[in-house]
Scaffold this active site. Structure first.
Site, PDB file in Angstrom:
ATOM      1  N   SER A 268       0.897  -1.093  -0.181  1.00 18.44           N
ATOM      2  CA  SER A 268      -0.101   0.129   0.166  1.00 18.44           C
ATOM      3  C   SER A 268       0.937   1.110  -0.174  1.00 18.44           C
ATOM      4  CB  SER A 268      -0.982   0.123   1.274  1.00 18.44           C
ATOM      5  OG  SER A 268      -0.394   0.242   2.430  1.00 18.44           O
ATOM      6  N   LYS A 269       0.313   2.291  -0.264  1.00 22.33           N
ATOM      7  CA  LYS A 269       0.975   3.625  -0.287  1.00 22.33           C
ATOM      8  C   LYS A 269       1.789   3.975   0.976  1.00 22.33           C
ATOM      9  CE  LYS A 269      -3.017   6.248   0.076  1.00 22.33           C
ATOM     10  NZ  LYS A 269      -3.965   7.560  -0.395  1.00 22.33           N
ATOM     11  N   ARG A 270       1.001   3.321   1.833  1.00 17.26           N
ATOM     12  CA  ARG A 270       1.800   4.011   3.339  1.00 17.26           C
ATOM     13  C   ARG A 270       2.876   3.032   3.635  1.00 17.26           C
ATOM     14  NH1 ARG A 270      -0.193   7.263   6.663  1.00 17.26           N
ATOM     15  NH2 ARG A 270      -2.246   8.223   6.182  1.00 17.26           N
ATOM     16  N   ASP A 271       3.101   2.053   2.933  1.00 17.19           N
ATOM     17  CA  ASP A 271       4.420   1.295   3.165  1.00 17.19           C
ATOM     18  C   ASP A 271       5.535   1.984   2.770  1.00 17.19           C
ATOM     19  OD1 ASP A 271       3.007  -0.912   3.902  1.00 17.19           O
ATOM     20  OD2 ASP A 271       2.479  -1.826   2.062  1.00 17.19           O
TER      21      ASP A 271
END
Length: 510
Positions: A268-271
């Site tokens: 995910s983009k948060r990773d």
RNA sequence: GGCCCGUUCGUCUAGGGGUUAGGACGCAGGAUUUUCAUUCCUGUAACACGGGUUCGAUUCCCGUACGGGCUACCA
């Protein structure tokens, strides 16, 4: 039948990459684009960029430009699409509204779709009351739609401008077979499928309608997309049937997902922030720092390295080759060698690819990559000098910015000396010899690497000291650290004046 | 919950009824380089489990477990 067969064989391949402009394009999207591109090019077909902006609430300005810039950066240029021309457009779905209206109505006329007047609020209430409520063949009889209302009632509601959606009418009792090039045959029971919304109350189509209509009109032959679309493919097949387009229905391939480096779930983009690595191709400036992301490009990846890494994340041609140019990939690619299972995002491997590509790049190319980095730091350097820097540093860097960060001393005076080594090596007798050496370097001719090295070693021998007493000091004088390029190569790159200046600077410090 | 997909070293993967289960990243050790890195060599480590089918299953079939995806008037 013979004709259909004939046309399938000779019809040229047309594939599309159809991202949604809802923000920065995820790296998984880039891989999907890559596989589409590789397949198209290998088959001598067309690669098409279609922008799927049917959700007005999620539209993000700049996202479309980001997608186009990404494709340009990695070198996957569409043959047709938004920003690339083509005669099957428009290629932006928001520009095709009337087309979808036309086909949605046609599907109603054919009896494969119906008007539904239930408001989102009503449906939300139903869902609250019944945990597993779905709008389907079991429940639609008790809901407010053109299958339950009288024809005149429907007419008058439509005339009055009552908001409505158009839903797919799924009939029970059928097995729907999907032939997937990666997964083989997948079977769904129509009785388990819901009546998906095709046209929303705001007049925009959902993905399901838009993608079938566009793929048909744009003569798409192969759909290569993420695994998250597999469950709705049954609906898509039903739509092709409903329209009578089954002879030209594209062949499906559902790609495995890219997974988080550690833990469960898809990347995910948060990773990116979590693991300190880019998960986007380019930098993205969002409204807040939390919504802003760094990308492969600004991290200092070569586009070729990013592509090579991505290509092998979920696909492998079977040999033992690891390094593939885009041309190699086009040749070697085949859909049936795509893995079925998800692939973890292995950043260490990505770094290794980048290192490999930097090493293999020629100095001129590297210099052109280093140039903007040098300029942004306010350094001044000739192209020729940057090529020397490239030669000196290319085997010691992982990312492009390392050239000016790790190798900053090639552009400005040493900021900090390795005190530990200095303390060990810098003794009064050595200092005296060092000064003498500085004097020699100041006048030595010719000022080139091998000659200088020879002379210095000769000097060391004459003074009856060990190379280990002098050479490390020379290195520290020039670079401040015990790591870095060969000392004499550095001296030559820096030039006689600067070299002598740095040798003197160290003496004064000592 | 329901539906669908998947499961070979830590990771990316090759392979396929009988193999010393191969490569790459990482990690460890060594050689080269009087630095670092590169390069080279060596090592480390895997067929999720249980039933079948078979002379023989990691490979084929069925279950189980685990993981994933979908289940919006999002794509």
């Amino acid at each position: 039948m013979v004709q259909i067969f004939y046309s399938l064989i000779y019809m040229s391949v047309r594939v599309r990459f159809a991202p949604s402009p809802t923000g920065a394009l995820h790296i998984g999207g880039v891989r999907t684009a890559l596989y589409n591109y590789l397949f198209a090019k290998q088959q001598g077909g067309a690669f098409i960029l279609r922008i799927e902006d049917t959700d007005r609430t999620r539209y993000v300005p700049g996202a479309e430009q980001y997608i186009i810039e990404t494709l340009k950066w990695v070198g996957l240029l569409p043959d047709e699409g938004v920003g690339f021309g083509g005669d099957k457009g428009p290629y932006r779905q928001s520009d095709r509204k009337e087309i979808y209206h036309h086909y949605a109505r046609e599907l109603v006329q054919r009896g494969h779709a119906y008007y539904a007047f239930d408001t989102p609020e009503e449906l939300a209430l139903r869902k609250q009351a019944e945990e597993n409520f779905t709008y389907n063949q079991q429940t639609r009889g008790g809901l407010s739609n053109s299958l339950t209302l009288s024809e005149t009632e429907v007419e008058s509601r439509l005339k009055a401008g009552t908001p409505f959606v158009i839903r797919l009418r799924v009939e029970p009792g059928r097995a729907i077979h999907v032939q997937d090039l990666i997964r083989g045959e997948v079977v769904f029971q129509s009785g388990e499928l819901d009546d998906k919304v095709l046209l929303k109350a705001d007049g925009m189509p959902t993905y399901h309608l838009a993608n079938i209509v566009d793929d048909h009109l744009m003569e798409i032959t192969h759909v290569i997309r993420g695994e998250e679309w597999l469950p709705s493919t049954a609906h898509h097949v039903l739509l092709y049937e409903g329209f009578g387009w089954t002879d030209t229905m594209p062949v499906f391939s559902h790609l495995p997902l890219i997974l988080k480096p550690v833990g469960n779930g898809k990347l995910s983009k948060r990773d990116g922030a979590k693991f300190g690595m880019p998960v986007f191709p380019l930098e993205w400036e969002g409204a807040t720092p939390e919504e802003s992301f760094s990308g492969f490009r600004d991290t200092g990846f070569l586009p070729e390295a990013a592509i090579n890494f991505l290509a092998l994340l979920g696909w492998h041609p079977g040999g033992e080759q690891e390094i593939f140019s885009l041309q190699d990939l086009i040749q070697a690619f085949s859909i049936d060698q795509i893995s079925k299972s998800g692939a973890r995002f292995d950043y260490e491997k990505a770094k290794w690819f980048n290192q490999k590509y930097i090493q293999a790049a020629n100095n001129e190319v590297l210099a052109s990559y280093i140039r903007p980095l040098v300029n942004s730091k306010g350094y001044e350097a000739t192209d020729e000098y940057l090529e020397q820097v490239a030669a000196l540093m290319k085997e010691r860097v992982t990312f492009l910015p390392d050239f000016v960060e790790t190798g900053y001393y090639l552009f400005e005076p040493v900021r900090e000396y390795d005190k530990e080594t200095l303390q060990k090596k810098w003794t009064p007798p050595i200092a005296e010899i060092f000064n003498e050496l500085t004097g020699m370097v100041a006048t030595f001719e010719p000022f080139n690497g091998p000659a200088l090295e020879e002379a210095v070693k000769h000097f060391i021998h004459e003074k009856a000291v060990k190379p280990g007493d002098i050479l490390p000091l020379l290195r520290i004088a020039l670079a401040g650290t015990m790591k870095g390029p060969a000392v004499f190569d550095m001296a030559v790159a820096l030039g006689r004046k600067e070299t002598v200046r740095r040798l003197q600077a160290l003496s004064e410090l000592g």
